[in-house]
Motif scaffolding. Structure first.
Motif, short mmCIF file in Angstrom:
data_model
loop_
_atom_site.label_atom_id
_atom_site.label_comp_id
_atom_site.label_asym_id
_atom_site.label_seq_id
_atom_site.Cartn_x
_atom_site.Cartn_y
_atom_site.Cartn_z
N CYS B 18 1.01 -1.09 0.47
CA CYS B 18 -0.06 -0.24 0.21
C CYS B 18 0.92 1.26 0.21
CB CYS B 18 -1.07 -0.18 1.08
SG CYS B 18 -2.03 -1.13 1.26
N CYS B 21 3.69 2.19 2.88
CA CYS B 21 3.26 1.14 4.13
C CYS B 21 5.13 0.82 4.28
CB CYS B 21 3.83 0.23 3.11
SG CYS B 21 4.17 -1.53 3.73
N CYS B 46 1.45 -9.73 4.69
CA CYS B 46 1.49 -8.98 4.08
C CYS B 46 3.01 -9.26 2.59
CB CYS B 46 1.91 -8.02 4.12
SG CYS B 46 -0.75 -6.78 4.50
N ASN B 126 3.13 -4.98 12.41
CA ASN B 126 2.21 -3.84 12.12
C ASN B 126 1.03 -3.80 13.23
OD1 ASN B 126 0.87 -6.11 11.06
ND2 ASN B 126 1.74 -5.17 9.18
N CYS B 207 1.43 0.75 9.19
CA CYS B 207 0.16 0.12 8.15
C CYS B 207 -0.49 1.54 7.77
CB CYS B 207 -0.42 -0.91 9.26
SG CYS B 207 -1.26 -1.77 7.52
N PRO B 208 -0.64 1.71 6.82
CA PRO B 208 -1.86 3.01 6.81
C PRO B 208 -3.33 2.64 6.80
CG PRO B 208 0.33 3.52 5.75
CD PRO B 208 0.72 2.04 5.52
N THR B 209 -2.65 1.63 5.94
CA THR B 209 -4.56 1.06 5.98
C THR B 209 -4.98 0.59 7.14
OG1 THR B 209 -3.01 0.24 3.43
CG2 THR B 209 -5.10 -1.32 4.45
S1 SF4 Z 1 -1.83 -3.19 4.50
FE1 SF4 Z 1 -0.63 -2.42 5.93
S2 SF4 Z 1 1.38 -3.81 6.08
FE2 SF4 Z 1 -0.07 -4.74 4.39
S3 SF4 Z 1 1.01 -4.16 2.77
FE3 SF4 Z 1 -0.74 -2.40 3.24
S4 SF4 Z 1 0.70 -0.74 4.02
FE4 SF4 Z 1 1.96 -2.25 4.20
#
Ligand code: SF4
Ligand SMILES: Cc1ncc(C[n+]2csc(CCOP(=O)(O)OP(=O)(O)O)c2C)c(N)n1
Ligand SMILES: [Mg+2]
Lengths: 585, 293
Positions: B18, B21, B46, B126, B207-209
């Motif tokens: 993401c 990330c 991930c 994360n 982890c932004p998401t």
């Molecule tokens: S969900 Fe979080 S840890 Fe996984 S790729 Fe996206 S930002 Fe990175």
């Protein structure tokens, strides 16, 4: 059963053979980061438009010569300004909100001193010869500045100076403990070495001026305000009363020596302070009387503080009424004043208090009540006078049918009269004349407006010449835009100074030299607001390996094929040298 | 910041992590330090996805994708195979998420380090099972929202202290690191590489998401975790010698919590309580490091 040998050696495991680089993840982006330098508040506050953030960055790297040349592009007198400028830059420094402002003036002086000591020759980009000659009247900071910039712009320059040496007020009006003669002379010598001709001891009369309008392509009149104004009270021109500016000139010229006994100094400007501090050094006592409050004095606060440290007595809210001769000197009669509300300019509004007059007996009285032009023809023409008059922030440009165009500058035209504003005026005049010759007078305003630092009024020669600074956004970086996490608390340098006792008897410079090490450490405190110092944070933190660097690591590009627009680089840039914008489809 | 070896790039653009990330930033720093002579064991997480779908790879080193719970066991096997071939130069590194480390992979990890297997185990943390949609793990901090601790059922249990669990195994080297402190992180990876036996790094990776934070804040929040003492940077040698590596500015924990959507529901009282927990853990760490009597 036997396993076929061929199979024995084969590893049954899928193996990758391509990278992910065929996925152009840049297509995900809806925000777009880009490199965009911005304007530092110090640089925008500098009347000479110096590129301070960059100067400090170069000092941090030990590139003293480049740092000095960066100043010289905008200001020919760093050794003077590092000492006597009231440094408005420091008052706007973003670092104030973190711990304390960077000692910008100490660093400027350091660079000038280092260059003078090493006899460094600056390498500046001189424009091709313009084939024009400009006469400059007055070798003060305004005239020197005009000549310096005109010289870089390819003009031939002749300065005519009435006094026996160049420098104007910086030589004859500012005492040596603030500006030693050697520091000033080194700067003037460099300006001459650059090709500026200075003719000292040559007074330009009104008649000669008119002649010059026929023989030169343009004239710059920067002969300053030399005539000290006298007070409009009984006894102001009597025995025992002297005018401050001419007194300072006599001291610098070695004509006057001891000033024993008590002297009263009337005024609240820098001249009053300089006179009082000079008297202290000549074995006398000095009492400054000022009709307003201390905080309303036009003198620089630091100068007033130093004067008091040295024993100058300051009596505020006393308006002079009359001066009478008396045995052994004179008696000064003063009316106590009181503050009622505010003036338009924010200073306390004063009216006479209901109190008996105060009398001060003194051996002599000095007046420092401002100065004016030495001759009426020095006054810039008012608009509406015959010919075309263009009034700029620091100059007045006159074009008429009597000859070459004339620019009135320095104290003649500047609202704030001090060295740095005079330098700003000289620069404005040089740029205005260059525009006038190349594009006509009608373009002057517009072209000057396109080379201001930040939102102006300071002008930049580098921007005028289309250098890299031109690319900077005029936005002035605020403290909130600095990523303060990247900076450590670090006390401002402690300026080494002469002891008070040492100051009583000598005109030695008060502020002492700082070492290269101290200078580099102090410059290291600078945030370098708005400019890239190659810290590499953008490169380091990019999750998408989308920052490409030049081989020498000084230039960076964003690979928009892969940049997903997360914006991390923009937030982690400690100094707001990047911008995040919405992606345009 | 001048970091030697930082010019080496063993990770490729075009991966599908993401935007912003932290786990990818952690990988970049680690690989720059580890170099090409590295084999990476990657249990499900991930990063299994970020490393690329067959036949692509975003990493320029050999990677073995393995089952979620088997990081420690697979790495032990890879090490043994390399040793049989006389290859002592190649470093074996497990790169696992917090789920794969604190939870399902803990048995394999504990078994391997008890045998003092010669590899580096790196957990990028994360604080939830992000790859499968933000389920809570034993690393999810007190107070956090996840899809399995949602609404008023936000997590009311403390985060497992994984470094202490590893320290209890008396392994040669265990340390915490954080993507906002590259110099410290790189030094620790280097130190781990130069140590023999089982080495464990716990890297904070925002982890932004999953945390409901703007992508551009990922490093700033990571830095804040250290400055508030929520995630102190320290290292432990041989299970005994503690060193605290970064002196924090000790911001209030609210400064950290208020930036993140996953903590939005917390009340002032909850934040006070969390501040108390953080202070308590920090005092305990200071005592272990001999900085408090
Ligand atoms: S969900 Fe979080 S840890 Fe996984 S790729 Fe996206 S930002 Fe990175
Ligand atoms: C035995 C097993 N159970 C469940 C899964 C599904 N699964 C794949 S990744 C993952 C979550 C991984 O979480 P974590 O280790 O924290 O890594 P992250 O995705 O957060 O980076 C899960 C549950 C699996 N691959 N194998
Ligand atoms: Mg996880």
């Amino acid at each position: 059963m036997e396993t076929p040998t061929a199979l024995q050696n084969v590893l049954y495991m899928p193996r990758t053979f391509a990278t992910t680089e065929s996925n152009k993840t840049g297509a995900w982006r809806f925000l777009r980061p880009r490199y965009e330098e911005k304007t530092s508040p110090c640089g925008a506050a500098c009347p000479a438009g110096e590129d301070i953030a960059r100067i400090e960055m170069l000092i941090t790297q030990g590139a003293f010569k480049e740092a000095w040349e960066t100043i010289l592009m905008e200001n020919p007198l760093p050794g003077v300004c590092g000492r006597v400028c009231y440094h408005p830059c420091e008052g706007r420094c973003n670092r104030r909100e973190f711990d304390a402002a960077v000692a910008i003036h100490s660093l400027e002086r350091f660079l000038a001193d280092a260059a003078a000591r090493n006899e460094t020759k600056p390498a500046l980009p001189r424009q091709p010869a313009a084939g024009r000659r400009i006469a400059i009247i007055g070798a003060g900071p305004a005239g020197l500045s005009a000549a310096w910039f005109l010289n870089i712009l390819g003009y031939e320059t002749d300065i005519f100076e009435a006094m026996p040496a160049a420098g104007g007020m910086t030589r004859w009006g500012i005492p040596a403990y603030r500006l030693p003669e050697a520091a000033l002379s080194a700067e003037i010598a460099r300006i001459e070495a650059q090709g500026v001709r200075i003719h000292t001891g040559e007074t330009v009369t009104a008649a000669r001026f008119e002649e010059m309008r026929k023989s030169y392509d343009a004239l710059f009149l920067g002969c300053g305000h030399w005539r000290g104004l006298s007070l409009d009270i009984p006894g102001a021109t009597g025995v025992g009363v002297e005018e401050g500016l001419s007194f300072l000139r006599d001291i610098r010229g070695g004509v006057r020596r001891d000033i024993p006994g008590v002297s009263a100094v009337i005024g609240g400007g820098n001249t009053a302070i300089d006179v009082a501090r000079t008297i202290i050094r000549r074995g006398g006592r000095a009492i400054i009387v000022y009709r307003r409050r201390r905080e309303d004095m036009p003198a620089f606060a630091e100068e007033t503080r130093s004067a008091q440290e040295e024993g100058v007595e300051l009596r505020e809210l006393l308006a002079p009424v009359r001066i009478d001769a008396a045995a052994g000197g004179c008696v000064l009669t003063l009316q106590p004043m009181t503050v009622v509300g505010q003036d338009q300019d924010g200073r306390g509004k004063i009216v006479p208090a209901a109190a008996a007059p105060v009398r001060i007996a003194a051996q002599r009285v000095f007046t420092a009540a401002g100065a004016g032009t030495a001759a009426p023809w020095h006054e810039p023409p008012a608009s509406g006078a015959s010919g075309a008059v263009l009034a700029l922030s620091h100059c007045v440009l006159l074009q008429d049918d009597r000859g070459a165009p004339v620019v009135y500058g320095g104290d003649l035209a500047a609202r704030d009269k001090n060295v740095t504003q005079a330098i700003a005026s000289g620069k404005q005049a040089a740029l205005a004349l260059d525009v006038l010759f190349r594009h006509g007078v009608g373009s002057v305003r517009e072209r000057l407006a396109s080379c201001v630092v930040g939102h102006g009024p300071a002008l930049s020669l580098e921007i005028y010449l289309g250098g890299p600074r031109r690319e900077r956004n005029a936005h002035i970086v605020t403290y909130e835009e600095i990523n303060a996490d990247y900076f450590q608390y670090e006390p401002r340098l402690v300026q080494p100074r002469l002891l008070i006792e040492e100051r009583h008897s000598s005109f030695d410079e008060i502020e002492l030299k700082i070492s290269a090490h101290t200078a580099m450490r102090e410059a290291g405190r600078c945030f370098h607001c708005g400019i890239c110092n190659n810290c590499d944070n953008c490169y380091l933190f990019c999750p998408d390996v989308a920052i490409l660097r030049a081989r020498d690591m000084t230039d960076r590009h964003i690979d928009y094929d892969y940049c997903k627009g997360c914006g991390l680089c923009v937030v982690e840039c400690p100094r707001n040298a990047m911008t995040l914008e919405e992606e345009t489809p | 910041m001048q970091l030697e070896a930082m010019d080496r790039e063993l990770m490729c653009s075009g991966h599908v992590g993401c935007p912003g990330c932290g786990a990818t930033i952690a990988m970049r720093f680690a690989l720059k330090t580890l170099g090409e002579k590295t084999i990476m064991v990657l249990p499900a997480c991930c990063w299994s996805v970020i490393a690329g779908p067959f036949p692509q790879s975003s990493l320029k080193i050999p990677v073995i994708h393995t089952a979620f719970e088997t990081g420690g066991a697979t790495a032990s096997g890879v090490r043994a195979a390399l040793d049989m071939r006389g290859d002592e130069e190649t470093t074996v590194v497990v790169w696992a998420g917090d789920g794969g480390t604190f939870d399902i992979g803990f048995q394999a990890l504990s078994g391997a380090v008890e045998r003092n297997e010669n590899f580096i185990y790196i957990c990028y943390d994360n604080e939830a099972y992000m790859n499968t949609g933000i389920q809570r793990s034993s690393s999810t901090p007190y107070g956090a929202w996840t899809t399995t601790t949602s609404g008023s059922d936000w997590k009311k249990l403390r985060k497992k202290n994984i470094v202490e669990a590893l320290v209890a195994h008396r392994i040669p080297y265990a340390a915490t690191a954080n993507i906002a402190y590259p110099e410290d992180l790189v030094r620790k990876v280097r130190k781990a590489r130069e140590t023999k036996g089982s080495r464990f790094l716990h890297i904070y990776a925002s982890c932004p998401t999953g945390w409901r934070i703007p992508a551009e804040m990922s490093v700033r929040i990571a830095r804040m975790a250290v400055q508030t003492n929520i995630f102190p940077l320290y290292e432990v040698e041989n299970g005994i010698d503690y060193t605290i590596n970064v002196k924090p500015r000790e911001y209030l924990v609210r400064e950290y919590f208020k930036l993140q959507g996953r903590f939005r529901h917390l009340s002032e009282e909850d934040l006070d309580q969390i501040q108390g927990m953080v202070n308590e853990d920090w005092e305990r760490l200071l005592r272990k490091a001999g900085e408090r009597a």
